[in-house]
Scaffold this motif. Structure first.
Motif, PDB file in Angstrom:
ATOM      1  N   SER A   7      -6.012   3.963  -1.375  1.00  0.00           N
ATOM      2  CA  SER A   7      -6.539   2.769  -2.037  1.00  0.00           C
ATOM      3  C   SER A   7      -5.757   2.537  -3.299  1.00  0.00           C
ATOM      4  O   SER A   7      -5.384   3.481  -4.000  1.00  0.00           O
ATOM      5  CB  SER A   7      -8.008   2.969  -2.396  1.00  0.00           C
ATOM      6  N   PRO A   8      -5.465   1.260  -3.612  1.00  0.00           N
ATOM      7  CA  PRO A   8      -4.724   0.990  -4.854  1.00  0.00           C
ATOM      8  C   PRO A   8      -5.545   1.429  -6.058  1.00  0.00           C
ATOM      9  O   PRO A   8      -6.778   1.374  -6.034  1.00  0.00           O
ATOM     10  CB  PRO A   8      -4.513  -0.523  -4.845  1.00  0.00           C
ATOM     11  N   PRO A   9      -4.873   1.897  -7.099  1.00  0.00           N
ATOM     12  CA  PRO A   9      -5.592   2.336  -8.293  1.00  0.00           C
ATOM     13  C   PRO A   9      -6.319   1.148  -8.956  1.00  0.00           C
ATOM     14  O   PRO A   9      -5.825   0.031  -8.939  1.00  0.00           O
ATOM     15  CB  PRO A   9      -4.501   2.883  -9.217  1.00  0.00           C
ATOM     16  N   GLU A  10      -7.506   1.436  -9.453  1.00  0.00           N
ATOM     17  CA  GLU A  10      -8.250   0.393 -10.147  1.00  0.00           C
ATOM     18  C   GLU A  10      -7.642   0.161 -11.513  1.00  0.00           C
ATOM     19  O   GLU A  10      -7.246   1.100 -12.196  1.00  0.00           O
ATOM     20  CB  GLU A  10      -9.725   0.798 -10.278  1.00  0.00           C
ATOM     21  N   VAL A  11      -7.558  -1.086 -11.885  1.00  0.00           N
ATOM     22  CA  VAL A  11      -6.927  -1.439 -13.154  1.00  0.00           C
ATOM     23  C   VAL A  11      -7.965  -1.673 -14.212  1.00  0.00           C
ATOM     24  O   VAL A  11      -9.028  -2.127 -14.044  1.00  0.00           O
ATOM     25  CB  VAL A  11      -6.039  -2.694 -13.009  1.00  0.00           C
TER      26      VAL A  11
ATOM     27  N   SER B 270       0.849  -1.197   0.000  1.00  0.00           N
ATOM     28  CA  SER B 270       0.000   0.000   0.000  1.00  0.00           C
ATOM     29  C   SER B 270       0.879   1.240   0.000  1.00  0.00           C
ATOM     30  O   SER B 270       2.087   1.153   0.171  1.00  0.00           O
ATOM     31  CB  SER B 270      -0.884   0.027   1.247  1.00  0.00           C
TER      32      SER B 270
END
Length: 133
Positions: free
Chosen positions: A129-133, A70
């Protein structure tokens, strides 16, 4: 989780001479030799140096707390200057204070060679939050 490799956390830390000597999710310890480059006009360590040290050790600890997969970013840094320093070696110790969901709080204490507190700070951080792929 413990960081095995210690050293400079980033380019600013290298410029300052801030060396991380221990890092885990429970405590981060860093050291810095005071040089003329760190002084303000009155010949004492510049307050911004303490802010940068606090940001580094608390951010590193928070990153280890939430996991290195993260990212954490500081949302506030409250650093208090307690004692003027004109030379010697400083040690910073940071420890976790609180974690609620994606919010993490760490506190740091910076001491001189005589183990006197010269600055202390609290950094509130946010896990992204991790980036959406």
């Amino acid at each position: 989780m413990t960081v095995e490799r210690v050293g400079y956390a980033g380019p600013l830390d290298k410029t300052l001479g801030l060396l991380v000597v221990e890092a885990s999710e429970r405590e981060v310890v860093a050291e810095l030799e005071v040089t003329d480059k760190l002084m303000q006009a009155y010949g004492i360590v510049h307050g911004g140096v303490y802010c940068a040290i606090t940001e580094t050790v608390c951010s590193m600890g928070a990153a280890l707390t939430v996991g290195l997969d993260s990212q954490v970013v500081g949302v506030s840094n409250h650093t208090r200057f307690i004692r003027a320093v004109r030379g010697g070696r400083l040690t910073a110790r940071a420890r976790p204070v609180d974690r609620v969901d994606d919010h993490v709080t760490w506190q740091s204490t910076i001491t001189d060679e005589k183990d006197r507190v010269v600055a202390e700070g609290t950094v509130n951080l946010l896990r992204l939050s991790p980036p959406e792929v």
